[in-house]
Every structure is written in structure tokens, then in C-alpha cells.
Scaffold this active site. Structure first.
Site, PDB file in Angstrom:
ATOM      1  N   GLU A  40       0.941  -0.944   0.083  1.00 48.37           N
ATOM      2  CA  GLU A  40      -0.157  -0.005   0.083  1.00 48.37           C
ATOM      3  C   GLU A  40       0.851   1.213   0.010  1.00 48.37           C
ATOM      4  O   GLU A  40       0.476   2.198  -0.639  1.00 48.37           O
ATOM      5  CB  GLU A  40      -0.877   0.119   0.957  1.00 48.37           C
ATOM      6  CG  GLU A  40      -2.203  -1.001   1.214  1.00 48.37           C
ATOM      7  CD  GLU A  40      -2.899  -0.711  -0.134  1.00 48.37           C
ATOM      8  OE1 GLU A  40      -3.129   0.407  -0.544  1.00 48.37           O
ATOM      9  OE2 GLU A  40      -3.586  -1.674  -0.697  1.00 48.37           O
ATOM     10  N   TYR A 123      -7.549   6.058   3.732  1.00 50.51           N
ATOM     11  CA  TYR A 123      -7.562   4.804   2.965  1.00 50.51           C
ATOM     12  C   TYR A 123      -6.540   3.976   3.263  1.00 50.51           C
ATOM     13  O   TYR A 123      -7.051   2.594   3.471  1.00 50.51           O
ATOM     14  CB  TYR A 123      -7.104   5.722   1.379  1.00 50.51           C
ATOM     15  CG  TYR A 123      -6.628   4.337   0.518  1.00 50.51           C
ATOM     16  CD1 TYR A 123      -7.767   3.512   0.157  1.00 50.51           C
ATOM     17  CD2 TYR A 123      -5.385   4.051   0.498  1.00 50.51           C
ATOM     18  CE1 TYR A 123      -7.262   2.442  -0.793  1.00 50.51           C
ATOM     19  CE2 TYR A 123      -5.146   3.022  -0.253  1.00 50.51           C
ATOM     20  CZ  TYR A 123      -5.973   2.100  -0.734  1.00 50.51           C
ATOM     21  OH  TYR A 123      -5.933   1.000  -1.514  1.00 50.51           O
ATOM     22  N   ASP A 141      -9.900   4.549  -2.604  1.00 55.17           N
ATOM     23  CA  ASP A 141      -8.983   5.461  -3.392  1.00 55.17           C
ATOM     24  C   ASP A 141      -9.485   5.981  -4.666  1.00 55.17           C
ATOM     25  O   ASP A 141     -10.636   6.122  -4.681  1.00 55.17           O
ATOM     26  CB  ASP A 141      -7.591   4.308  -3.696  1.00 55.17           C
ATOM     27  CG  ASP A 141      -8.066   3.507  -4.920  1.00 55.17           C
ATOM     28  OD1 ASP A 141      -9.136   3.367  -5.243  1.00 55.17           O
ATOM     29  OD2 ASP A 141      -7.168   2.771  -5.317  1.00 55.17           O
TER      30      ASP A 141
END
Ligand code: SF4
Length: 221
Positions: A40, A123, A141
Site C-alpha cells: 500500500e 485510505y 482510493d
């Protein structure tokens, strides 16, 4: 807000479609929260195709959060070399140290505790909860936001109120935690990356056209 039955149909279609058409990406084969975090952080500013090689290389260097926490800053930066936006590497390194020092090396499972870690925003916290722990948490996102906006809120503004609405719908889309929650978040991202892209909405090959405001409007135009 769309009705519960519309949301449930939408969810089922996205999950089914993803299980058939989702790409086989390395971070989709793991539920290790540290590995998910690494992916991520890398994906925050870099495209999937570029991240794949760097992800494997970085995990070869630092296979566990303890390895990363014990590394020198300069070495971490070197392992990140080529990906750019080195601030991500610095934040990831700080995060690893904090998890090892304050959480006994265990990455928290709850969104609020994840958000307290360095470099982790709304997020990323949702993504780690969803992708590592299969929580029924939204992770909105750019791709997911676009899909939900076009499907349910095509006229919603891009201000804070609009964002709030998108997140609320993303949350309402979820059912129970578990593999389906994981697949829903992955599927929404994949739909935004492959079908409902910024450049083009390919409604004729989309699994949720029947429940999508934009898709339905186009079909009757
Ligand atoms: S039907 Fe079209 S606008 Fe709606 S989600 Fe699918 S591709 Fe996007």
C-alpha cells in the site's frame, strides 16, 4: 443513498466479477499485514506494473517488520531506490519501529489504531484492515471513488461533503467481514483500474451496469 437490495446486488456482481477477472498480483496472495502495508505504501504514488518488482525486492531485503525496524535509514532508502517519493520509505521505516517498540511487533487490526501510525491515512488504514484482516471496512482510493461516484452519486460535488457521501456509500456496500469483504474492496479497485477508468467508462463490459446511474443513462441514450 441507494436501497439495501441495490447495494447487495452491486456487491455480489463486483465480487463475482473480481473472482473471474481480477489480476493475479503478488499482494493479493497474502494476508500478512506487513506485506500489505508495504504494497500500500508503494502503490500510493506508483502504478501497479512498476510496483510489482520493487515489492518483491523490498521484501527480499526486509521480509518481516522486525527486519525493517532494525535496518539503518540509509539501507531502507537504498532498497526503495528507483521508486521515488522517498518520504514513503521513511514513513514505513518509522512505522515499523513504532510497531516493534509500542505494539510488540504486531500491526493493529482496528482502523483507528492503524490511522495513528506514521504515514497511514484514512485510505491506507481501511486498505490494511480490509486486505490483511478481511474487515468489512471501506478503502476509497481514486479508482474506487470514481466507480462509486459514477454508479450512485454522479452529481455529487468533489468537496468534503461529496467525499463524505462517497465514503458512506462505500461503507454501506459492505456486508459481513471475511473473504467477500476482501474481494469487494479488491473488486472495486479492479473495476476502476480496468473497466471504469478515468479515461473511459466501458459500461458495455461492466458487471454493474444495471445498478449504475451512469451506465443506465448511457444505455438508454
Ligand atoms: S456501468 Fe459504466 S459508469 Fe457504471 S461503474 Fe460500470 S463502467 Fe463505470
Amino acid at each position: 443513498m441507494p436501497t439495501k437490495s441495490t447495494l447487495a446486488r452491486f456487491r455480489r456482481r463486483v465480487v463475482t466479477w473480481f473472482r473471474r477477472h481480477g489480476r493475479d498480483l503478488p499482494w493479493r496472495a497474502t494476508r500478512d499485514p506487513y506485506h500489505v502495508l508495504v504494497s500500500e505504501f508503494m502503490l500510493q504514488q506508483t502504478q501497479v506494473a512498476r510496483v510489482e518488482g520493487f515489492y518483491r525486492r523490498f521484501l527480499d531485503h526486509y521480509p518481516t517488520i522486525q527486519h525493517l525496524a532494525g535496518a539503518e535509514a540509509l539501507r531502507v532508502r537504498e532498497a526503495w531506490e528507483g521508486l521515488g517519493y522517498y518520504r514513503r520509505a521513511a514513513n514505513l521505516h518509522r512505522l515499523a519501529r513504532e510497531v516493534v517498540e509500542r505494539h510488540e511487533g504486531t500491526i493493529p487490526t482496528e482502523v483507528e489504531r492503524l490511522r495513528a501510525l506514521p504515514g497511514v491515512g484514512r485510505y491506507t488504514a481501511g486498505a490494511v484492515a480490509a486486505f490483511a484482516f478481511e474487515a468489512a471496512e471501506p478503502a476509497v482510493d481514486t479508482n474506487v471513488g470514481r466507480v462509486i461516484r459514477r454508479a450512485f452519486h454522479p452529481r455529487t460535488g468533489r468537496d468534503a461533503k461529496g467525499e463524505h457521501r462517497i465514503w458512506a456509500t462505500a461503507r454501506a456496500l459492505h456486508g459481513r467481514r471475511g473473504p467477500s469483504a476482501w474481494a469487494l474492496n479488491q473488486g472495486l479497485m479492479e473495476l476502476g483500474a480496468l473497466v471504469c477508468t478515468a479515461r473511459e467508462a466501458r459500461c458495455d463490459r461492466c458487471p454493474v451496469t444495471a445498478m449504475c446511474a451512469t451506465g443506465r443513462r448511457r444505455a438508454t441514450a
